[in-house]
Design a protein around this motif. Structure first.
Motif, PDB file in Angstrom:
ATOM      1  N   MET A   1       0.880  -1.354   0.047  1.00 30.76           N
ATOM      2  CA  MET A   1       0.058   0.123  -0.060  1.00 30.76           C
ATOM      3  C   MET A   1       0.841   1.266   0.055  1.00 30.76           C
ATOM      4  N   ARG A   2       0.658   2.331  -0.938  1.00 26.67           N
ATOM      5  CA  ARG A   2       1.252   3.424  -0.806  1.00 26.67           C
ATOM      6  C   ARG A   2       0.260   4.643  -0.639  1.00 26.67           C
ATOM      7  N   ILE A   3       0.765   5.472  -0.309  1.00 21.97           N
ATOM      8  CA  ILE A   3      -0.221   6.939   0.155  1.00 21.97           C
ATOM      9  C   ILE A   3       0.465   8.201  -0.590  1.00 21.97           C
ATOM     10  N   ARG A   4      -0.404   8.782  -1.560  1.00 17.29           N
ATOM     11  CA  ARG A   4      -0.112   9.862  -2.081  1.00 17.29           C
ATOM     12  C   ARG A   4      -0.287  11.159  -1.322  1.00 17.29           C
ATOM     13  N   CYS A   5       0.564  11.420  -0.467  1.00 19.59           N
ATOM     14  CA  CYS A   5       0.897  12.755   0.448  1.00 19.59           C
ATOM     15  C   CYS A   5       0.763  14.049  -0.614  1.00 19.59           C
ATOM     16  N   PRO A   6      -0.416  14.904  -0.221  1.00 20.33           N
ATOM     17  CA  PRO A   6      -0.447  15.846  -1.019  1.00 20.33           C
ATOM     18  C   PRO A   6       0.923  16.895  -1.053  1.00 20.33           C
ATOM     19  N   HIS A   7       1.642  16.763  -0.102  1.00 22.12           N
ATOM     20  CA  HIS A   7       2.909  17.650  -0.311  1.00 22.12           C
ATOM     21  C   HIS A   7       4.202  16.974  -0.590  1.00 22.12           C
ATOM     22  N   CYS A   8       4.048  15.564  -0.638  1.00 21.92           N
ATOM     23  CA  CYS A   8       5.273  14.786  -1.004  1.00 21.92           C
ATOM     24  C   CYS A   8       5.125  13.850  -1.998  1.00 21.92           C
ATOM     25  N   GLY A   9       4.021  13.626  -2.633  1.00 19.06           N
ATOM     26  CA  GLY A   9       3.827  12.714  -3.628  1.00 19.06           C
ATOM     27  C   GLY A   9       3.746  11.209  -3.109  1.00 19.06           C
ATOM     28  N   GLU A  10       3.723   9.994  -3.877  1.00 20.29           N
ATOM     29  CA  GLU A  10       3.319   8.838  -3.345  1.00 20.29           C
ATOM     30  C   GLU A  10       4.634   8.285  -2.601  1.00 20.29           C
ATOM     31  N   ARG A  11       4.308   7.860  -1.619  1.00 17.10           N
ATOM     32  CA  ARG A  11       5.290   7.283  -0.238  1.00 17.10           C
ATOM     33  C   ARG A  11       4.818   5.882  -0.005  1.00 17.10           C
ATOM     34  N   ALA A  12       6.087   5.079   0.513  1.00 18.47           N
ATOM     35  CA  ALA A  12       5.404   3.802   0.969  1.00 18.47           C
ATOM     36  C   ALA A  12       4.897   3.764   2.197  1.00 18.47           C
ATOM     37  N   LEU A  13       4.277   2.880   2.646  1.00 20.19           N
ATOM     38  CA  LEU A  13       3.493   2.925   4.086  1.00 20.19           C
ATOM     39  C   LEU A  13       4.447   2.940   5.123  1.00 20.19           C
ATOM     40  N   ASP A  14       5.802   2.576   5.148  1.00 19.73           N
ATOM     41  CA  ASP A  14       6.636   2.635   6.272  1.00 19.73           C
ATOM     42  C   ASP A  14       6.991   4.108   6.563  1.00 19.73           C
ATOM     43  N   GLU A  15       6.566   5.073   5.898  1.00 20.51           N
ATOM     44  CA  GLU A  15       6.727   6.554   6.255  1.00 20.51           C
ATOM     45  C   GLU A  15       5.562   6.881   6.927  1.00 20.51           C
ATOM     46  N   PHE A  16       4.455   6.048   7.022  1.00 17.09           N
ATOM     47  CA  PHE A  16       3.242   6.638   7.715  1.00 17.09           C
ATOM     48  C   PHE A  16       2.788   6.000   9.030  1.00 17.09           C
ATOM     49  N   THR A  17       2.139   6.670   9.892  1.00 17.10           N
ATOM     50  CA  THR A  17       1.504   6.264  11.195  1.00 17.10           C
ATOM     51  C   THR A  17      -0.134   6.216  11.100  1.00 17.10           C
ATOM     52  N   TYR A  18      -0.686   5.160  11.580  1.00 14.84           N
ATOM     53  CA  TYR A  18      -2.205   5.288  11.495  1.00 14.84           C
ATOM     54  C   TYR A  18      -2.609   5.797  12.806  1.00 14.84           C
ATOM     55  N   LEU A  19      -3.915   6.595  12.591  1.00 16.85           N
ATOM     56  CA  LEU A  19      -4.185   7.086  14.063  1.00 16.85           C
ATOM     57  C   LEU A  19      -5.758   6.427  14.391  1.00 16.85           C
ATOM     58  N   GLY A  20      -6.360   6.674  13.162  1.00 16.07           N
ATOM     59  CA  GLY A  20      -7.890   6.009  13.435  1.00 16.07           C
ATOM     60  C   GLY A  20      -8.882   6.573  12.356  1.00 16.07           C
ATOM     61  N   ASP A  21     -10.058   6.256  12.886  1.00 11.98           N
ATOM     62  CA  ASP A  21     -11.349   6.862  12.141  1.00 11.98           C
ATOM     63  C   ASP A  21     -11.264   8.465  12.166  1.00 11.98           C
ATOM     64  N   ALA A  22     -11.340   8.976  10.785  1.00 14.92           N
ATOM     65  CA  ALA A  22     -11.572  10.261  10.700  1.00 14.92           C
ATOM     66  C   ALA A  22     -12.631  11.121  10.262  1.00 14.92           C
ATOM     67  N   SER A  23     -13.977  10.178  10.737  1.00 15.77           N
ATOM     68  CA  SER A  23     -15.039  10.588  10.594  1.00 15.77           C
ATOM     69  C   SER A  23     -15.824  11.146  11.694  1.00 15.77           C
ATOM     70  N   VAL A  24     -15.136  10.663  12.699  1.00 11.45           N
ATOM     71  CA  VAL A  24     -15.837  11.176  14.204  1.00 11.45           C
ATOM     72  C   VAL A  24     -15.247  12.559  14.272  1.00 11.45           C
ATOM     73  N   THR A  25     -16.323  13.366  15.146  1.00 17.20           N
ATOM     74  CA  THR A  25     -15.962  14.680  15.637  1.00 17.20           C
ATOM     75  C   THR A  25     -16.041  14.550  17.115  1.00 17.20           C
ATOM     76  N   ARG A  26     -15.385  15.607  17.621  1.00 17.05           N
ATOM     77  CA  ARG A  26     -15.235  15.750  19.241  1.00 17.05           C
ATOM     78  C   ARG A  26     -16.525  16.245  19.715  1.00 17.05           C
ATOM     79  N   PRO A  27     -17.306  15.643  20.539  1.00 21.64           N
ATOM     80  CA  PRO A  27     -18.466  16.240  20.833  1.00 21.64           C
ATOM     81  C   PRO A  27     -18.161  17.392  21.758  1.00 21.64           C
TER      82      PRO A  27
END
Ligand SMILES: [Zn+2]
Lengths: 98, 185
Positions: A1-27
């Motif tokens: 899996m590769r992710i295309r960073c808007p600043h850096c272009g396409e990079r390998a997964l090992d450059e990224f850290t996963y946090l979680g669900d981006a659809s939730v909003t703080r109540p």
């Protein structure tokens, strides 16, 4: 899996850290059911088979937070946005609705 | 770089690795809401616009390197007794935060025709001529060490910026990577 960073272009997964669900909003902590809403915000997640929105951090690159739209069935990434753009758009839309 | 096997391999590959100790490195970070002001004053102070994307810009002996969103490294020869970050802090006062990072970053240069050929299999970014062009910058890692790399605008090779703490480990990795094409089996 590769992710295309808007600043850096396409990079390998090992450059990224996963946090979680981006659809939730703080109540709103002042709402009458704040405790219940925070419980749901922190713990309650859907187990989606399909496109999800996730927060990823470009840790070994430009240090940007990203909102990645990924299909959990295929790992296909259909969209990557800067989290700050997503957040400011969200703030604008809630301000407009109020 | 003192490894005789690497020395010989570098020679066979026609590559030179040098550590640029003659330079001052200044970090510039935009202050919120001051973008237009910084662009105007930085252009006047540096003689070139701050690159908005992952690129380097050259201006009379200075190299302006994109170092992530809204931040840059200014690399320039260190003239005797003068600290360029002081002048820059004065010129960009209020529009950017300025830090002299000469002691925290080390700049390495790799020169030679085979530079791309040896780096391409050694790092996870795409070094193809049409993808990583002259003057392009990447913030990435090499052998688990955080580095910035840019292709020199004149096409003669590459420069790397890494934390001084890791300079020895990084330079040994670099010499190893640059020697691998003709390493005896
Ligand atoms: Zn990035």
């Amino acid at each position: 899996m590769r992710i295309r960073c808007p600043h850096c272009g396409e990079r390998a997964l090992d450059e990224f850290t996963y946090l979680g669900d981006a659809s939730v909003t703080r109540p709103d902590p002042t709402s009458p059911d704040a405790a219940g809403e925070f419980y749901a915000y922190a713990y309650e997640r859907r187990n989606i088979a399909g496109p999800t929105q996730e927060l990823w951090y470009h840790q070994a690159g430009c240090h940007s937070w990203l909102v990645v739209t990924r299909d959990t069935r295929t790992h296909e990434i259909s969209d990557v946005k800067l989290a700050e753009d997503v957040a400011s758009k969200r703030i604008k839309s809630t301000a407009g609705a109020a | 770089m003192s490894d005789p096997q690497n020395e010989a391999a570098l020679k066979r590959n026609g590559l030179t690795i040098s550590k640029r100790e003659d330079v001052a490195v200044t970090h510039v970070a935009l202050r919120r809401g001051m973008q237009a002001e910084l662009e105007k004053r930085a252009s006047a102070a540096l003689g070139v616009s701050l690159p908005a994307t992952a690129r380097v810009a050259e201006a009379s002996g200075k190299l302006v390197v994109w170092a992530g969103p809204e931040q840059w490294l200014i690399i320039e020869p260190r003239s005797t007794g003068k600290d360029p970050s002081v002048d820059l802090a004065e010129a960009l006062k209020g529009a950017a935060s300025i830090i002299d990072v000469s002691d925290s970053r080390v700049i390495f240069r790799v020169e030679g025709q085979k530079a791309t050929e040896v780096l391409a299999p050694s790092m996870a970014i795409d070094f193809h001529d049409q993808v990583f062009k002259r003057g392009d910058v990447a913030i990435t890692h090499a052998s688990h060490l955080g580095v910035m790399v840019w292709r020199l605008p004149d096409g003669s090779g590459y420069e790397f910026a890494c934390a001084r703490t890791y300079a020895v480990a990084f330079s040994e990795w670099l010499a190893d990577a640059c020697g691998k094409l003709t390493r005896p089996a």
